[in-house]
Design a protein around this motif. Sequence first.
Motif, PDB file in Angstrom:
ATOM      1  N   THR A 179       0.973  -1.206   0.274  1.00  0.00           N
ATOM      2  CA  THR A 179      -0.075  -0.010  -0.185  1.00  0.00           C
ATOM      3  C   THR A 179       0.717   1.688   0.124  1.00  0.00           C
ATOM      4  O   THR A 179       0.722   2.096  -0.878  1.00  0.00           O
ATOM      5  N   SER A 180       2.441   1.010   0.333  1.00  0.00           N
ATOM      6  CA  SER A 180       3.300   1.936   0.126  1.00  0.00           C
ATOM      7  C   SER A 180       3.825   2.387  -0.541  1.00  0.00           C
ATOM      8  O   SER A 180       3.991   3.420  -0.924  1.00  0.00           O
ATOM      9  N   LEU A 181       4.037   1.699  -1.120  1.00  0.00           N
ATOM     10  CA  LEU A 181       4.857   1.472  -2.748  1.00  0.00           C
ATOM     11  C   LEU A 181       3.899   1.258  -4.111  1.00  0.00           C
ATOM     12  O   LEU A 181       4.459   1.975  -5.244  1.00  0.00           O
ATOM     13  N   ARG A 182       3.123   1.132  -3.887  1.00  0.00           N
ATOM     14  CA  ARG A 182       2.398   0.711  -5.505  1.00  0.00           C
ATOM     15  C   ARG A 182       1.834   2.184  -5.601  1.00  0.00           C
ATOM     16  O   ARG A 182       1.904   3.286  -5.312  1.00  0.00           O
ATOM     17  N   GLY A 183       1.728   2.555  -7.281  1.00  0.00           N
ATOM     18  CA  GLY A 183       1.743   3.432  -7.907  1.00  0.00           C
ATOM     19  C   GLY A 183       2.861   4.818  -7.593  1.00  0.00           C
ATOM     20  O   GLY A 183       1.747   5.704  -7.744  1.00  0.00           O
ATOM     21  N   ARG A 184       3.905   4.638  -7.820  1.00  0.00           N
ATOM     22  CA  ARG A 184       4.700   5.658  -7.336  1.00  0.00           C
ATOM     23  C   ARG A 184       4.125   6.043  -6.220  1.00  0.00           C
ATOM     24  O   ARG A 184       5.211   7.860  -6.704  1.00  0.00           O
ATOM     25  N   ARG A 185       3.561   6.036  -4.905  1.00  0.00           N
ATOM     26  CA  ARG A 185       4.050   6.544  -4.147  1.00  0.00           C
ATOM     27  C   ARG A 185       4.932   6.882  -3.369  1.00  0.00           C
ATOM     28  O   ARG A 185       4.331   7.860  -2.440  1.00  0.00           O
ATOM     29  N   PHE A 186       5.462   5.854  -2.954  1.00  0.00           N
ATOM     30  CA  PHE A 186       7.112   5.818  -2.964  1.00  0.00           C
ATOM     31  C   PHE A 186       8.021   6.727  -3.003  1.00  0.00           C
ATOM     32  O   PHE A 186       8.231   6.020  -3.415  1.00  0.00           O
ATOM     33  N   ASP A 187       8.021   8.306  -2.891  1.00  0.00           N
ATOM     34  CA  ASP A 187       9.281   8.865  -3.041  1.00  0.00           C
ATOM     35  C   ASP A 187       8.492   9.512  -4.815  1.00  0.00           C
ATOM     36  O   ASP A 187       9.733   9.199  -5.691  1.00  0.00           O
TER      37      ASP A 187
END
Length: 168
Positions: A43-51
């Motif tokens: 949930t934190s990494l998907r869809g370029r959400r993480f930086d």
Amino acid sequence: EGGTADTLIALSEKLRMNQEPWQTQRARSLRREMTPAEKILWTSLRGRRFDGLKFRRQYPVGEFILDFYCLELLLALEIDGESHLGKEEHDEQRTKIIEATGIKIVRFWNTEVYDDIDSVREAIWQECERRRLVKIEQGPGEAKVAEGSALTPGPSPKGRGEKESTNA
């Protein structure tokens, strides 16, 4: 300047393209059946959400399937649970083989994800910053820090617990 980094990325892609059909099927199956800890981190990494980085999940590389992988930084994240207890030697060998291609593996235990996801995200962010600062000058697996760059991370990305100042 980025020739060796480009070579490593091409090698990583070549390993993926030379996979067997069963590996693709296994990766798809693992994507459908993610562990609870993997779901939490995804949930934190998907869809370029993480930086702004693109992470892929259950990504085949050679004979292995990585839990999460960022091609841009040649960074793999592995989430280990009870099934890894007693298999440390196997995991170490797997890590050596994968890291020989230039991919850096960072491991976390399920309990770390459950109990302190903020610390896990911070550790990932710091490794991403280190990977951005590293200039790959040699062959696969041999990275050197670019001259003049430090291994200290910059400020945390916006939205990671820091409030933007309203002072002008």
